[in-house]
Design a protein around this motif. Structure first.
Motif, PDB file in Angstrom:
ATOM      1  N   LEU A 147      66.341 -60.670  -9.603  1.00  0.00           N
ATOM      2  CA  LEU A 147      66.260 -59.934 -10.782  1.00  0.00           C
ATOM      3  C   LEU A 147      65.139 -60.310 -11.602  1.00  0.00           C
ATOM      4  O   LEU A 147      64.995 -61.486 -11.741  1.00  0.00           O
ATOM      5  CB  LEU A 147      67.498 -59.941 -11.466  1.00  0.00           C
ATOM      6  CG  LEU A 147      68.792 -59.697 -11.025  1.00  0.00           C
ATOM      7  CD1 LEU A 147      70.036 -59.768 -11.812  1.00  0.00           C
ATOM      8  CD2 LEU A 147      68.758 -58.145 -10.726  1.00  0.00           C
ATOM      9  N   GLU A 148      64.342 -59.575 -12.194  1.00  0.00           N
ATOM     10  CA  GLU A 148      63.269 -59.913 -13.034  1.00  0.00           C
ATOM     11  C   GLU A 148      63.105 -58.822 -14.230  1.00  0.00           C
ATOM     12  O   GLU A 148      63.617 -57.601 -14.090  1.00  0.00           O
ATOM     13  CB  GLU A 148      61.862 -60.356 -12.388  1.00  0.00           C
ATOM     14  CG  GLU A 148      61.366 -59.090 -11.664  1.00  0.00           C
ATOM     15  CD  GLU A 148      60.109 -59.183 -11.003  1.00  0.00           C
ATOM     16  OE1 GLU A 148      59.353 -60.294 -11.290  1.00  0.00           O
ATOM     17  OE2 GLU A 148      59.550 -58.536 -10.240  1.00  0.00           O
ATOM     18  N   ALA A 149      62.239 -59.048 -15.323  1.00  0.00           N
ATOM     19  CA  ALA A 149      62.025 -58.159 -16.211  1.00  0.00           C
ATOM     20  C   ALA A 149      60.931 -57.152 -15.624  1.00  0.00           C
ATOM     21  O   ALA A 149      59.918 -57.611 -15.191  1.00  0.00           O
ATOM     22  CB  ALA A 149      61.184 -58.899 -17.497  1.00  0.00           C
ATOM     23  N   VAL A 150      61.455 -56.050 -15.699  1.00  0.00           N
ATOM     24  CA  VAL A 150      60.394 -54.847 -15.349  1.00  0.00           C
ATOM     25  C   VAL A 150      60.387 -53.790 -16.244  1.00  0.00           C
ATOM     26  O   VAL A 150      61.213 -53.228 -16.910  1.00  0.00           O
ATOM     27  CB  VAL A 150      61.296 -54.288 -13.802  1.00  0.00           C
ATOM     28  CG1 VAL A 150      60.039 -53.384 -13.195  1.00  0.00           C
ATOM     29  CG2 VAL A 150      61.418 -55.205 -12.887  1.00  0.00           C
ATOM     30  N   ASP A 151      59.152 -53.053 -16.340  1.00  0.00           N
ATOM     31  CA  ASP A 151      59.000 -51.762 -16.943  1.00  0.00           C
ATOM     32  C   ASP A 151      59.654 -50.798 -16.063  1.00  0.00           C
ATOM     33  O   ASP A 151      59.212 -50.471 -15.129  1.00  0.00           O
ATOM     34  CB  ASP A 151      57.657 -51.619 -17.058  1.00  0.00           C
ATOM     35  CG  ASP A 151      57.249 -50.475 -18.155  1.00  0.00           C
ATOM     36  OD1 ASP A 151      58.211 -49.648 -18.263  1.00  0.00           O
ATOM     37  OD2 ASP A 151      56.223 -50.272 -18.699  1.00  0.00           O
ATOM     38  N   PRO A 152      60.591 -50.060 -16.855  1.00  0.00           N
ATOM     39  CA  PRO A 152      61.399 -48.984 -15.934  1.00  0.00           C
ATOM     40  C   PRO A 152      60.454 -47.824 -15.288  1.00  0.00           C
ATOM     41  O   PRO A 152      60.609 -47.308 -14.369  1.00  0.00           O
ATOM     42  CB  PRO A 152      62.442 -48.278 -17.023  1.00  0.00           C
ATOM     43  CG  PRO A 152      61.954 -48.904 -18.043  1.00  0.00           C
ATOM     44  CD  PRO A 152      61.217 -50.020 -18.155  1.00  0.00           C
ATOM     45  N   LEU A 153      59.402 -47.823 -16.220  1.00  0.00           N
ATOM     46  CA  LEU A 153      58.400 -46.428 -15.808  1.00  0.00           C
ATOM     47  C   LEU A 153      57.544 -46.984 -14.389  1.00  0.00           C
ATOM     48  O   LEU A 153      57.245 -46.132 -13.780  1.00  0.00           O
ATOM     49  CB  LEU A 153      57.324 -46.260 -17.118  1.00  0.00           C
ATOM     50  CG  LEU A 153      57.836 -45.443 -18.122  1.00  0.00           C
ATOM     51  CD1 LEU A 153      56.956 -45.246 -19.249  1.00  0.00           C
ATOM     52  CD2 LEU A 153      58.533 -44.281 -17.600  1.00  0.00           C
ATOM     53  N   VAL A 190      63.649 -53.541 -18.203  1.00  0.00           N
ATOM     54  CA  VAL A 190      65.124 -53.450 -17.570  1.00  0.00           C
ATOM     55  C   VAL A 190      65.058 -55.009 -16.834  1.00  0.00           C
ATOM     56  O   VAL A 190      64.069 -55.366 -16.303  1.00  0.00           O
ATOM     57  CB  VAL A 190      65.511 -52.315 -16.731  1.00  0.00           C
ATOM     58  CG1 VAL A 190      65.865 -51.198 -17.694  1.00  0.00           C
ATOM     59  CG2 VAL A 190      64.284 -52.096 -15.650  1.00  0.00           C
ATOM     60  N   HIS A 191      66.261 -55.385 -16.549  1.00  0.00           N
ATOM     61  CA  HIS A 191      66.490 -56.677 -15.853  1.00  0.00           C
ATOM     62  C   HIS A 191      67.196 -56.245 -14.595  1.00  0.00           C
ATOM     63  O   HIS A 191      68.407 -56.374 -14.268  1.00  0.00           O
ATOM     64  CB  HIS A 191      67.464 -57.760 -16.618  1.00  0.00           C
ATOM     65  CG  HIS A 191      67.463 -59.083 -15.973  1.00  0.00           C
ATOM     66  ND1 HIS A 191      68.498 -59.467 -15.635  1.00  0.00           N
ATOM     67  CD2 HIS A 191      66.284 -59.793 -15.703  1.00  0.00           C
ATOM     68  CE1 HIS A 191      68.010 -60.933 -15.241  1.00  0.00           C
ATOM     69  NE2 HIS A 191      66.768 -60.908 -15.136  1.00  0.00           N
TER      70      HIS A 191
END
Lengths: 524, 247
Positions: A364-370, A400-401
């Motif tokens: 899991l990591e911080a990601v731009d959903p786009l 999102v995570h």
């Protein structure tokens, strides 16, 4: 439990005890005779003033060795025999007053020493009994510890119990085919069919519902005690003890010992369960390792040739002779595309295997959903060629995570599914919206739509809707994989449809970051 | 490599233990005018790299005698030759590690020849222009003047914050190549490269808002999922074919 053991110990015959008591009196008598013989010998050598001291010896010895009864007996007998030594010598018919004194004194001595000795002996016997029990328990414990399977534990319990109760006991277990059978090797008494039936019902019910022990009265007058034996929570076996007709209260020690055998047996069975669990865990770990190796090698073995085919076809497609002939070029491109498709199928199967075996560990990591959506659209571009993609993206989406790669794969599967089950030229709508605690990504198609009941079914493995059966092929794994991947990331996936013929929408929700950074660019 | 002249053919070293993959790579690169040397093992690869001094290395990671990463590390200890790694899917962590260890780019097996050739083009051009890097970059409607610190989008000047420009500059100086999150953070926050990747994502979002015609569907500053970001070259931009209908 105590009642049970009280029942068990009733009727141990006391005959042997009576016999032992008689032997003691005979022994006391013999000692008196010995004293008399000694007295006679002394009297022959030299005249005796007092023989009473001589007769004190058998009293004391009897009191010490045989207890009060035989000592009193020795005192009385001694008093009688001492008459022999009072004038007239060797006659028991004349009673001298001194003899009464002797009798009273020796009786007092007999009673006092007898009582003292009895107490000491009782303590000694108790100590010996304790020691015997401890030794027995130790033997039982070490036997149990050495036992490596359930059957040998049952056998040990039966043997030790038989020894402790001094009767034949039987242990019944449910055999492999469900039939109740006696554990082989135990010294089982003959048992009637009715007993087996009762044991069957006892084994079939869970421990919580039944008493730990039950008494079974058979019409023939026989009486049995049935006692559960097994790991915590479930009985694996039943110990059956035939009850004798005659009754006598068992000693507390015996009850305790019998119970400790049962407890020891149950504990050993528990331990065996734990050992088994450890063994299974080790086995599972080994299996995991093997599976990883296998997955790795399957992945390599299958995909390397595919890479060869695809790459070769790709080279052919760039070669001048093929470029000159569109039909040949099309073939080469077809090989390349099909090889890529085959590779995706293999990947799907590997993914399912990975999911099934629990080898799925999201990073899991911080990601731009786009980024995920765009990446999925790019990856599925070839298969979306015949459809129009309509994107609707909200402004200001949170990060999102999730594991971006897994969610991307899920989304690719959704897009492929939409392309597969909707007519060429129709639109596929992709929308991305913020939700209360994350982001929702929806993929809508203009396909056949879904019945109410199908919205859940489509996620089942190998499910393909009947109305879809005539359409493009596929393994039916795509949505199953998508669901597992999304849920593995803490998200949800759901299907909805306005009804048959009105298309369907699959919606993924993804968890947002628990703490979104609101920090602006440092220099803005 | 900078002394190479335009007329000489370029030499490519293909390192893979699978014969069929070597065969099509050789043919494909041959057709593009490369002279190709093949190596089946890590040992052979190092030997060939020393003997032939190739202009390009295509390196498979699963070699019989050693990890491809070992070969890369050894190569990088004395050579700056461009290296394209052949990797498999689901090994994002490995890709990141290799990029950070000095690989120039990667393609995921199975790959199309066109895909590989596009990457080859980028890394070669970069290795040629490394010494005399032009300060003016063009991608689609975007013009980036690194020297004068000016960015122009469709003819209009775009103002960027210094952090945003710093991000753009790193990507521009490695145009066409993927840079990992960590590589970018190291450049942007040298004092604290281990901070949350969120900062980078937010910065990238702002940069895209300024530069991209549709920030929700970037065509210049593209994401390599779970690996990093890439500023497309003109060729990549054209090959990208962002033709799907948008609404």
């Amino acid at each position: 439990m105590t009642d049970f053991w009280t029942d068990v110990f009733k009727g141990f015959g006391p005959t042997w005890r009576r016999r032992l008591a008689l032997v003691r009196y005979v022994g006391a008598g013999a000692l008196v005779c010995l004293a008399t013989a000694l007295g006679a010998a002394l009297a022959w050598l030299t005249p005796l003033d007092s023989v009473s001291a001589l007769y004190m010896l058998p009293v004391v010895v009897s009191a010490v060795r045989h207890g009060t009864g035989p000592a009193v007996f020795a005192a009385l007998l001694g008093a009688l025999m001492s008459s022999l030594f009072y004038p007239p010598l060797f006659s028991v018919l004349v009673v001298q007053p001194a003899q009464f004194v002797d009798l009273v004194v020796s009786l007092v001595v007999a009673l006092t020493i007898g009582r003292l000795t009895a107490r000491i002996r009782a303590e000694m016997l108790a100590a010996r009994e304790r020691e015997r029990q401890i030794r027995h328990l130790y033997r039982l414990g070490s036997d149990m510890a050495a036992a490596s399977d359930t059957n040998s534990i049952y056998r040990l319990v039966a043997d030790h119990m038989g020894e402790a109760l001094e009767r034949r006991v039987a242990i019944f277990v449910a055999g492999r085919d469900g039939r109740i059978e006696v554990v082989p090797g135990s010294t089982a008494p003959p048992h009637p069919d009715r007993l087996v039936e009762a044991i069957e019902s006892l084994l079939a019910t869970s421990s919580a519902e039944r008493e730990e022990t039950e008494r079974l009265q058979l019409p023939a007058g026989e009486s049995w005690l049935l006692c559960r034996l097994g790991e915590a929570g479930r009985a694996g076996a039943v110990l059956a003890v035939p009850l004798a007709q005659e009754s006598r209260e068992p000693s507390d020690e015996w009850v305790a010992q019998a119970r400790s055998i049962l407890n020891e047996g149950s504990r050993s069975l528990d331990r065996l369960g734990l050992t088994r669990a450890v063994k299974e865990r080790n086995l599972r770990r080994r299996t995991d390792e093997l599976r990883d190796i296998l997955l790795e090698s399957v992945s390599h073995e299958l995909r390397t040739p595919i890479a060869g085919i695809m790459g070769s076809a790709g080279v052919l497609a760039t070669a001048a002779p093929l470029r000159a002939d569109p039909r040949l070029l099309e073939l080469a491109q077809g090989i390349e595309a099909e090889a890529r498709r085959l590779d995706l199928r293999v990947q799907n199967l590997l993914d399912v295997t990975r999911i099934r075996s629990g080898a799925l560990l999201p990073r899991l990591e911080a990601v731009d959903p786009l980024d995920i959506v765009n990446s999925a659209l790019d990856a599925a571009r070839d298969r979306l060629r015949e459809h129009r993609i309509l994107r609707a993206v909200s402004e200001d989406l949170p990060l999102v995570h999730v594991d971006a790669v897994l969610v991307e794969q899920a989304l690719i599967n959704l897009l492929e599914n939409a392309a597969k089950f909707s007519p060429a030229g129709s639109a596929i709508r992709v929308s991305v919206k913020p939700t209360a605690d994350g982001v929702a990504i929806a993929v809508g198609d203009a396909g056949a739509g879904l019945d109410e009941g199908q919205t859940e079914q489509i996620f089942e493995r190998f499910y393909r809707g009947e109305r879809h059966a005539d359409l493009a092929g596929g393994s039916g794994l795509g949505l199953t994989i998508a669901r597992v991947f999304v849920e593995g990331n803490g998200g949800t996936i759901a299907a909805s449809s306005e009804g048959p013929g009105l298309g369907s929408t699959l919606c993924i929700t993804l968890p947002g970051l628990t703490e979104q950074l609101r920090k602006e660019d440092e220099d803005e | 490599m900078s002394e190479r002249t335009g007329s000489s053919t370029l030499e490519a070293l293909v390192v893979d233990d699978e014969p069929q993959i070597r065969r099509f790579l050789k043919t494909g690169l041959d057709l593009q005018g490369f002279r190709v040397t093949e190596a089946r093992t890590a040992r052979e690869a190092i030997d060939a790299a020393v003997m032939r001094a190739p202009d390009l290395v295509i390196l498979d990671l699963g070699l019989p005698d050693a990890d491809g990463a070992t070969v890369l590390a050894e190569l990088r200890s004395w050579s700056q030759v461009p290296v394209i790694v052949l990797s498999v899917r689901n090994t994002e962590a490995e890709k990141v590690a290799l990029l950070e260890a000095g690989a120039d780019d990667y393609v995921v097996k199975p790959f199309g020849m066109a895909e590989l050739l596009a990457r080859v083009g980028v890394v070669l051009r970069r290795s040629v222009s490394r010494a005399s890097s032009s300060p003016l970059l063009r991608v689609g409607g975007l013009v980036i003047d690194l020297a004068r610190r000016l960015v122009n989008r469709d003819g209009a000047v775009v103002s960027l914050s210094s952090k945003q420009f710093a991000l753009l500059r790193v990507l521009a100086t490695h145009q066409g190549m993927v840079l990992t999150h960590r590589q970018l953070m190291k450049e942007l926050w040298p004092q604290d490269p281990d901070q949350d990747v969120q900062y980078l994502r937010i910065l990238m979002k702002k940069l895209r808002n300024r530069l991209e015609p549709d920030p929700s569907r970037p065509i210049y500053l593209v994401t390599e999922l779970a690996v990093g970001y890439r500023l497309h070259t003109q060729e990549q931009f054209e090959a990208g074919g962002y033709a799907e209908a948008m609404a």
